[in-house]
Design an enzyme around this catalytic site. Structure first.
Site, PDB file in Angstrom:
ATOM      1  N   HIS A  74       0.805  -1.235  -0.014  1.00 34.73           N
ATOM      2  CA  HIS A  74       0.064   0.239   0.063  1.00 34.73           C
ATOM      3  C   HIS A  74       0.727   1.210  -0.012  1.00 34.73           C
ATOM      4  O   HIS A  74       0.538   2.141  -0.849  1.00 34.73           O
ATOM      5  CB  HIS A  74      -0.729  -0.082   1.327  1.00 34.73           C
ATOM      6  CG  HIS A  74      -1.580   1.299   1.503  1.00 34.73           C
ATOM      7  ND1 HIS A  74      -2.947   1.586   0.673  1.00 34.73           N
ATOM      8  CD2 HIS A  74      -1.435   2.405   2.149  1.00 34.73           C
ATOM      9  CE1 HIS A  74      -3.512   2.680   0.959  1.00 34.73           C
ATOM     10  NE2 HIS A  74      -2.693   3.163   1.940  1.00 34.73           N
ATOM     11  N   HIS A 119     -10.168   2.038  -1.031  1.00 33.38           N
ATOM     12  CA  HIS A 119     -10.480   1.825   0.437  1.00 33.38           C
ATOM     13  C   HIS A 119     -11.031   0.616   0.296  1.00 33.38           C
ATOM     14  O   HIS A 119     -12.285   0.305   0.969  1.00 33.38           O
ATOM     15  CB  HIS A 119     -11.045   2.621   1.162  1.00 33.38           C
ATOM     16  CG  HIS A 119     -10.503   3.034   2.536  1.00 33.38           C
ATOM     17  ND1 HIS A 119     -11.067   3.206   3.669  1.00 33.38           N
ATOM     18  CD2 HIS A 119      -9.230   2.932   3.113  1.00 33.38           C
ATOM     19  CE1 HIS A 119     -10.333   3.335   4.638  1.00 33.38           C
ATOM     20  NE2 HIS A 119      -9.212   3.216   4.344  1.00 33.38           N
TER      21      HIS A 119
END
EC number: 6.3.5.3
Length: 762
Positions: free
Chosen positions: A58, A109
Site C-alpha cells: 500500500h 479503500h
C-alpha cells in the site's frame, strides 16, 4: 507518560538475536534481512513496525514501481508543463489558467469497506479529502467508483447499503457534493468489493503546498483528532506478544471517521495556509504518523527528531509502535518555522483543533530519530523507510488468454418482439438499471456550484463565480474489457472518461487513476497490470494529457481467484464558461438526433453478452483515440448542441432509453444507416460515439465532415412518449413508460429489505 516498556535502540544493540514477528507484520525473510543490513543491527519493535508499514504494498508500491515508471517515460515536456505537482505527491495539481489550479486524485479503500462497510467507505472519503487538503486546496466535490458481487449475493446485500451510507454520511456532513460515479455488479467482486473515492479541490497557483520537511530548527506539529487504537489491525502491529501486554485490548481494524472533525480541520488548514505559517504539510492516512513523519523527513533537506511523548492520545498506555501505526482519522502533520509556531497554535485553538509540537527538523541529513518515554526507539535513515524495496515480479500472459479471446456465440434477436424483450432486459439489468437508489442518498448540489451531476455524462462544477470558469470530471472503468485485453481495456476506460468530459464541451487537461488488481505474486495478474499501465500511458500520450498521479490496489481477490482487473481512470476537463456546458437532458422543444461515430459488430465483453448468459469472451471494441480527439475538436467551444449523451455500455439502445426517460420525450429513429443489423445498431458497444440533439443539422454535418467525424441522422424527438424504431426491414414502437419501469425498479427491489446490511465481518 506511558508505562509501556519500550524496546529501545540500546536494547536492540544488546539483544541482536531476539526473535521478532516480522512475518506477522507482512515482511519477507529477505526484507527483514535487508532492514538489519541497513541498521547494522536488529530493528526495535517500533522500527520493525515502521518498516513493515512503509514497505507494505500500500505504501511502497514495491511491486508496481517498475511499471509505473512508464508513465514518466511517456510524458512529454509539453504534457508535463501543465502539471504543478504530479506522480509522487498527495494529489496531482493542474494549472488551468488565470492563476487558478485544480487538484484531483482517486484512491481505494477496498478491504476496510468489506470488513465494515459504513466506516470503511466513510473513511475512504475522509482520506482522499485530506490528500486534497494537503496540497493547499479547498476540497469542492467527491465522486465514487464502486464494485460489488452479484446483486443477489448475501455479501452484496450486506456491503452495498453500508458503503453507500458511509459515503453519503461523510460527504454530506462535509458539505461536499457527490457529482458522479459508477456502480458495477460482477461475481468476481463477491468477497472483495472495490470502493474507490475521488476528490477534487481548487487553489490559487501560489498557494500550492508540498510534503517535505526543510529548514533546520523548524518544528513538526501534529494537529487534528487525538491518536487512538483504531485502524492499526490491518498492519498486524499487535499480532504478537512482543507488541502487546495482555489480550484484553480489542482493536478495530477499520478506522472510525468523524466528518464534523474533518470539516473543522478543512477550515483550520485553509486559515493556516492563508496566514502563511506552513512550510510543508502531510495528511495522516495509511501508515499513520509513521508514514507522515518519515515521508516528510525523506523529502526534506535534513533529518527529523520526533517525540512521541507529546502526541495527544485518546487511549492509555499506548506503545511507540501503536502510536506510530495508528490510523486514527482527521489528522495532519505540518512543518512550521519557530517564529510562526505561536500563530499556528492560535489558529488551531480558534477552531478548537487539538495540536502539539512533536518534533523538529535537524541538520543530520537522512536521520530519523523517534523518542518515547525519553528513550530512543527509532534511529534510521528515512530514505530507506520511504523508498522501500523494488520488485520486478514475474510477468506472464495467462495460458488461457488466447482461449478467452475466442469469440463465442451470443443470442442475436431478429424479430420485433425478441428485440423489444432484449431491450427491456438490458435496461433492467443490474449492469444498466437506474442508480437513483444510490445517488439519491448523496447531496449533489450543496455549496451551490454544481452545474451538472444527476444522470450527467460528467460532473460539472463552477470554480470561479466571477468568470463562470469551471471543470468537468468523469471516472470510468471496465473490468470485463480489461480481462479480455488489458491494454485495450485501459484505453477504453480512458477513452470513455475523456469522451464524457468532451461531451460537456470541456477541454480535457489531465488524467488520474486507481489500478485495482489481484495478487502481484500471480504472474498473470502482473501481465494484466503491466499491459494496462502501458495502455493508459500510451493513450494519455497520444491524447496529449498527462497522468498527474494515481493509486495501486493489489491483492483484490477471494481465495486464489482475482477480481476482474479494474483500472479506474479519471479525466479532468476545463470549461471557460460552465453556463455554456452541454447537458444530456433533451430540451422540451423538439430536436433532430444525430449519432456521431461508427458502429461495428462488437460484443466482446459487452453487457448484452453478460445479460444474455454468454460467458465472458472475445475481444473488446477497437479503440482509436484519434477518433476521440476528433470528437473533442468538434465539441470544445461549440454551440451546436442542445444536448449530448455518450455511448458506452448497452450501446445506442441504452443511450436512447436514458435520453427519453430523463426528458420524458418520445422520438422517431431510423437506424437503417447505422448497421445492417438492427440488433447490432442498438446494442453493440463500439467506442468513440456520442448522440447529440440539435436543430442546426447542416452546420453539424459540415463541421463533422471537416474534422473527419462520421455523422448519421437518427431522427427527431417528439412528445409521443414512444420510441419508434425503424431498421433496414423491421419497424416497432416501444413505450418510454415501459422502459422507465424496467430501468427504475431493479435496485430498489433488490435492496429495499437488505437483510444484515452493513454487518461487520468478525
Amino acid at each position: 507518560m506511558s508505562t509501556f516498556v519500550n524496546d529501545t535502540v540500546e536494547d536492540a544493540i544488546k539483544t541482536p538475536e531476539l526473535d521478532q514477528p516480522f512475518e506477522a507484520l507482512g515482511l519477507k525473510d529477505d526484507e527483514y534481512a535487508r532492514i538489519k543490513e541497513i541498521l547494522g543491527r536488529r530493528p526495535t519493535d517500533a522500527e520493525l513496525t515502521v518498516y513493515s508499514v512503509m514497505w507494505s504494498e500500500h505504501c511502497s508500491y514495491k511491486s508496481s514501481k517498475v511499471h509505473l515508471r512508464y508513465f514518466g517515460e511517456t510524458t512529454t515536456e509539453e504534457m508535463a508543463s501543465k502539471i504543478l505537482a504530479g506522480i509522487g505527491e498527495n494529489a496531482g495539481v493542474v494549472d488551468i489558467g488565470d492563476g487558478n489550479a485544480v487538484t484531483f486524485r482517486v484512491e481505494s479503500h477496498n478491504h476496510p469497506s468489506f470488513v465494515e462497510p459504513h466506516q470503511g467507505a466513510a473513511t475512504g472519503i475522509g482520506g482522499i479529502v485530506r490528500d486534497i487538503m494537503a496540497m493547499g486546496a479547498r476540497p469542492i466535490a467527491v465522486m465514487d467508483q464502486l464494485r460489488f458481487g452479484a446483486l443477489d449475493n448475501p455479501d452484496t446485500q450486506r456491503v452495498l447499503p453500508g458503503v453507500v451510507d458511509g459515503i453519503s454520511h461523510y460527504g454530506n456532513c462535509l458539505g461536499l457534493p457527490n457529482i458522479g460515479g459508477e456502480t458495477v455488479f460482477d461475481d468476481s467482486y463477491a468477497g472483495n468489493p472495490l470502493v474507490n473515492a475521488l476528490c477534487v479541490g481548487t487553489l490559487k497557483v501560489e498557494d500550492l503546498k508540498l510534503a517535505f520537511a526543510s529548514g533546520t530548527g523548524n518544528k513538526v506539529i501534529l494537529f487534528g483528532s487525538r491518536t487512538g487504537l483504531d485502524g492499526i489491525g490491518g498492519v498486524s502491529v499487535l499480532g504478537s506478544a512482543s507488541f502487546e501486554e495482555g489480550e484484553e485490548r480489542k482493536l478495530p481494524a477499520v478506522q472510525v471517521g468523524d466528518p464534523f472533525a474533518e470539516k473543522v480541520l478543512i477550515e483550520c488548514c485553509l486559515e493556516l495556509y492563508k496566514a502563511g505559517v506552513v512550510v510543508g504539510i502531510q495528511d495522516l492516512g495509511g501508515g499513520g504518523l509513521a508514514c507522515a513523519t518519515s515521508e516528510l523527513a525523506a523529502a526534506g533537506d535534513g533529518g527529523m527528531r520526533v517525540n512521541l511523548d507529546n502526541v495527544p492520545l485518546r487511549a492509555e498506555n499506548m506503545s511507540a509502535a501503536e502510536i506510530l501505526a495508528s490510523e486514527s482519522q482527521e489528522r495532519m502533520c505540518a512543518v512550521v518555522t519557530p517564529e510562526n509556531v505561536e500563530r499556528f497554535l492560535e489558529i488551531c485553538a480558534k477552531w478548537d483543533v487539538t495540536c502539539a509540537e512533536i518534533g523538529e527538523v535537524t541538520d543530520e541529513k537522512d536521520r530519523y530519530v523517534v523518542v518515547h518515554n525519553g528513550e530512543v526507539v527509532i534511529d534510521a535513515p528515512p530514505s530507506t523507510i520511504d523508498e522501500g524495496p523494488v520488485y520486478n515480479r514475474p510477468v506472464a500472459r495467462p495460458e488461457n488468454q488466447d482461449e478467452l479471446q475466442l469469440e463465442g456465440e451470443i443470442a442475436r434477436p431478429v424479430d420485433v418482439e425478441d428485440i423489444k424483450a432484449a431491450w427491456l432486459k438490458l435496461v433492467a439489468s443490474p449492469a444498466l438499471a437506474s442508480r437513483a437508489f444510490i445517488t439519491e442518498q448523496y447531496d449533489r448540489y450543496v455549496r451551490g456550484n454544481t452545474v451538472q451531476a444527476k444522470n450527467a455524462n460528467a460532473g460539472v462544477l463552477r470554480i470561479d463565480e466571477e468568470t463562470n470558469r469551471g471543470v468537468a470530471i468523469s471516472a470510468d472503468a471496465s473490468g470485463r474489457y480489461t480481462k479480455l485485453e488489458p491494454n485495450t481495456g485501459a484505453q477504453l476506460a480512458l477513452a470513455e472518461a475523456y469522451r464524457n468530459v468532451v461531451s460537456t464541451g470541456a477541454r480535457p487537461v489531465a488524467v488520474t487513476n486507481c489500478l485495482n488488481f489481484g495478487s502481484p505474486e500471480n504472474a498473470g495478474v502482473m501481465w494484466q497490470f503491466k499491459e494496462a499501465v502501458h495502455g493508459l500511458a500510451d493513450g494519455s500520450k497520444l491524447l496529449g494529457i498527462p497522468v498527474s498521479g494515481g493509486n495501486v490496489s493489489f491483492y483484490n481477490q477471494t481465495g486464489d481467484e482475482p477480481i476482474l482487473p479494474t483500472p479506474v481512470v479519471g479525466v479532468l476537463g476545463v470549461l471557460d464558461n460552465v453556463e455554456q456546458s452541454i447537458g444530456n437532458v433533451l430540451p422540451s422543444e423538439d430536436n433532430d438526433l444525430y449519432l456521431l461515430g461508427e458502429t461495428f459488430d462488437e460484443f466482446g465483453g459487452s453487457i448484452w453478452q453478460q445479460v444474455s448468459g454468454a460467458g465472458l469472451n472475445g475481444l473488446p471494441p477497437v479503440v482509436d483515440l484519434l477518433n476521440e480527439q476528433r470528437l473533442a475538436d468538434l465539441f470544445v467551444g461549440s454551440d451546436l448542441f442542445a444536448a449530448s449523451h455518450d455511448l458506452s455500455e448497452g450501446g445506442l439502445g441504452q443511450t436512447l432509453a436514458e435520453l427519453a426517460i430523463h426528458a420524458d420525450k418520445g422520438m422517431d429513429v431510423d437506424l437503417s444507416q447505422i448497421h445492417p443489423s438492427l440488433f447490432t445498431s442498438l446494442f453493440a458497444e463500439s467506442a468513440s460515439r456520442i448522440v447529440v440533439a440539435t436543430n442546426r443539422g447542416e452546420e453539424l454535418e459540415k463541421r463533422a465532415a471537416e474534422l473527419g467525424v462520421p455523422v448519421f441522422k437518427l431522427g427527431r424527438t417528439n412528445d409521443s412518449a414512444v420510441i419508434a424504431v425503424k431498421g433496414a426491414d423491421v419497424e416497432f414502437n416501444i413505450s418510454v413508460e415501459e422502459l422507465r419501469e424496467a430501468w427504475t425498479n431493479t435496485l430498489p427491489e433488490a435492496f429495499g429489505h437488505a437483510v444484515g446490511a452493513n454487518a461487520v465481518v468478525g
